[in-house]
Motif scaffolding. Sequence first.
Motif, PDB file in Angstrom:
ATOM      1  N   SER A 103       0.799  -1.215  -0.202  1.00  0.00           N
ATOM      2  CA  SER A 103      -0.156  -0.139  -0.188  1.00  0.00           C
ATOM      3  C   SER A 103       0.890   1.244   0.117  1.00  0.00           C
ATOM      4  O   SER A 103       0.435   2.472  -0.130  1.00  0.00           O
ATOM      5  CB  SER A 103      -0.892   0.014   1.159  1.00  0.00           C
ATOM      6  OG  SER A 103      -0.240   0.046   2.437  1.00  0.00           O
ATOM      7  N   TYR A 163     -17.091  -0.051   1.142  1.00  0.00           N
ATOM      8  CA  TYR A 163     -15.676   0.032   0.922  1.00  0.00           C
ATOM      9  C   TYR A 163     -15.323   1.343   0.570  1.00  0.00           C
ATOM     10  O   TYR A 163     -15.949   2.394   0.059  1.00  0.00           O
ATOM     11  CB  TYR A 163     -15.263  -0.742  -0.453  1.00  0.00           C
ATOM     12  CG  TYR A 163     -14.030  -0.869  -0.732  1.00  0.00           C
ATOM     13  CD1 TYR A 163     -13.051  -1.667  -0.011  1.00  0.00           C
ATOM     14  CD2 TYR A 163     -13.267  -0.321  -1.723  1.00  0.00           C
ATOM     15  CE1 TYR A 163     -11.615  -1.716  -0.365  1.00  0.00           C
ATOM     16  CE2 TYR A 163     -12.197  -0.272  -2.281  1.00  0.00           C
ATOM     17  CZ  TYR A 163     -11.117  -0.895  -1.612  1.00  0.00           C
ATOM     18  OH  TYR A 163     -10.064  -1.132  -1.858  1.00  0.00           O
ATOM     19  N   PHE A 164     -14.122   1.751   1.140  1.00  0.00           N
ATOM     20  CA  PHE A 164     -13.315   3.029   0.768  1.00  0.00           C
ATOM     21  C   PHE A 164     -12.058   2.913   0.329  1.00  0.00           C
ATOM     22  O   PHE A 164     -11.356   1.861   0.721  1.00  0.00           O
ATOM     23  CB  PHE A 164     -13.697   4.174   1.771  1.00  0.00           C
ATOM     24  CG  PHE A 164     -12.791   3.856   3.235  1.00  0.00           C
ATOM     25  CD1 PHE A 164     -11.540   4.110   3.438  1.00  0.00           C
ATOM     26  CD2 PHE A 164     -13.388   3.110   4.359  1.00  0.00           C
ATOM     27  CE1 PHE A 164     -10.757   3.783   4.577  1.00  0.00           C
ATOM     28  CE2 PHE A 164     -12.912   2.723   5.519  1.00  0.00           C
ATOM     29  CZ  PHE A 164     -11.418   3.145   5.445  1.00  0.00           C
ATOM     30  N   GLN A 165     -11.406   3.826  -0.281  1.00  0.00           N
ATOM     31  CA  GLN A 165     -10.159   3.961  -0.828  1.00  0.00           C
ATOM     32  C   GLN A 165      -9.598   5.292  -0.957  1.00  0.00           C
ATOM     33  O   GLN A 165     -10.313   6.156  -1.445  1.00  0.00           O
ATOM     34  CB  GLN A 165      -9.872   2.964  -2.122  1.00  0.00           C
ATOM     35  CG  GLN A 165      -8.449   2.745  -2.507  1.00  0.00           C
ATOM     36  CD  GLN A 165      -8.543   1.866  -3.753  1.00  0.00           C
ATOM     37  OE1 GLN A 165      -9.276   2.065  -4.639  1.00  0.00           O
ATOM     38  NE2 GLN A 165      -7.772   0.979  -3.672  1.00  0.00           N
ATOM     39  N   LEU A 224      -1.827   4.097   0.401  1.00  0.00           N
ATOM     40  CA  LEU A 224      -3.145   3.936  -0.098  1.00  0.00           C
ATOM     41  C   LEU A 224      -3.939   3.297   1.390  1.00  0.00           C
ATOM     42  O   LEU A 224      -3.515   2.298   2.173  1.00  0.00           O
ATOM     43  CB  LEU A 224      -3.232   2.492  -1.056  1.00  0.00           C
ATOM     44  CG  LEU A 224      -4.843   1.905  -1.231  1.00  0.00           C
ATOM     45  CD1 LEU A 224      -5.619   3.003  -2.066  1.00  0.00           C
ATOM     46  CD2 LEU A 224      -4.355   0.902  -2.172  1.00  0.00           C
ATOM     47  N   LEU A 225      -4.905   3.943   1.983  1.00  0.00           N
ATOM     48  CA  LEU A 225      -5.823   3.763   2.874  1.00  0.00           C
ATOM     49  C   LEU A 225      -7.063   2.834   2.261  1.00  0.00           C
ATOM     50  O   LEU A 225      -7.771   3.469   1.439  1.00  0.00           O
ATOM     51  CB  LEU A 225      -5.987   4.481   3.797  1.00  0.00           C
ATOM     52  CG  LEU A 225      -4.939   5.431   4.457  1.00  0.00           C
ATOM     53  CD1 LEU A 225      -5.369   6.696   5.086  1.00  0.00           C
ATOM     54  CD2 LEU A 225      -4.258   4.709   5.372  1.00  0.00           C
ATOM     55  N   GLU A 226      -7.246   1.732   2.642  1.00  0.00           N
ATOM     56  CA  GLU A 226      -8.770   1.069   2.355  1.00  0.00           C
ATOM     57  C   GLU A 226      -9.124   0.428   3.548  1.00  0.00           C
ATOM     58  O   GLU A 226      -8.659   0.157   4.714  1.00  0.00           O
ATOM     59  CB  GLU A 226      -8.340   0.064   1.115  1.00  0.00           C
ATOM     60  CG  GLU A 226      -7.203  -0.936   1.709  1.00  0.00           C
ATOM     61  CD  GLU A 226      -6.928  -1.970   0.507  1.00  0.00           C
ATOM     62  OE1 GLU A 226      -7.528  -1.632  -0.563  1.00  0.00           O
ATOM     63  OE2 GLU A 226      -6.063  -2.812   0.906  1.00  0.00           O
ATOM     64  N   GLY A 227     -10.667   0.060   3.305  1.00  0.00           N
ATOM     65  CA  GLY A 227     -11.237  -0.530   4.417  1.00  0.00           C
ATOM     66  C   GLY A 227     -12.856  -0.547   4.273  1.00  0.00           C
ATOM     67  O   GLY A 227     -13.189  -0.148   3.022  1.00  0.00           O
ATOM     68  N   HIS A 228     -13.701  -0.843   5.351  1.00  0.00           N
ATOM     69  CA  HIS A 228     -15.052  -0.801   5.025  1.00  0.00           C
ATOM     70  C   HIS A 228     -15.644  -0.235   6.174  1.00  0.00           C
ATOM     71  O   HIS A 228     -14.946  -0.127   7.371  1.00  0.00           O
ATOM     72  CB  HIS A 228     -15.306  -2.463   5.297  1.00  0.00           C
ATOM     73  CG  HIS A 228     -15.034  -3.338   4.150  1.00  0.00           C
ATOM     74  ND1 HIS A 228     -15.833  -3.413   3.013  1.00  0.00           N
ATOM     75  CD2 HIS A 228     -13.935  -4.047   3.714  1.00  0.00           C
ATOM     76  CE1 HIS A 228     -15.072  -3.948   2.025  1.00  0.00           C
ATOM     77  NE2 HIS A 228     -13.931  -4.593   2.692  1.00  0.00           N
ATOM     78  N   SER A 282     -12.344  11.319   0.996  1.00  0.00           N
ATOM     79  CA  SER A 282     -12.613  10.009   0.321  1.00  0.00           C
ATOM     80  C   SER A 282     -14.265   9.669   0.642  1.00  0.00           C
ATOM     81  O   SER A 282     -14.860  10.356   1.555  1.00  0.00           O
ATOM     82  CB  SER A 282     -11.727   8.806   0.892  1.00  0.00           C
ATOM     83  OG  SER A 282     -12.301   7.354   0.356  1.00  0.00           O
ATOM     84  N   VAL A 341     -17.470   6.703   0.763  1.00  0.00           N
ATOM     85  CA  VAL A 341     -17.844   5.389   1.105  1.00  0.00           C
ATOM     86  C   VAL A 341     -18.659   4.835  -0.042  1.00  0.00           C
ATOM     87  O   VAL A 341     -19.589   5.636  -0.084  1.00  0.00           O
ATOM     88  CB  VAL A 341     -18.431   5.183   2.541  1.00  0.00           C
ATOM     89  CG1 VAL A 341     -19.006   3.699   2.666  1.00  0.00           C
ATOM     90  CG2 VAL A 341     -17.537   5.633   3.666  1.00  0.00           C
TER      91      VAL A 341
END
Length: 83
Positions: A8, A81-83, A43-47, A73, A75
């Motif tokens: 990432s 999901y977000f990125q 890169l930050l990603e998650g739910h 960002s 959602v």
Amino acid sequence: MGVDPPSSWSVMAHKALYDLDNLHLASVTHDAVVATYAITSILLEGHCYDGNQPPQGLQFDLGTAFVPHVTDSLVMNNLGYFQ
């Protein structure tokens, strides 16, 4: 010379006396090849969920304690999901 960062991270050479992509050791005139690398992006990603479903239109800001808003960002409504 290479770096093995997490997937990432985007890492680039910041300072170097030599071209690190085309390094010929025969042309090195110093005792060592020294380079400084910098992280250019992460890169930050998650739910994200509100109860048991993704929130609609949630936007959040990403920043630091000194610079509260660097980027933002959204959602995605389908899976949260977000990125």
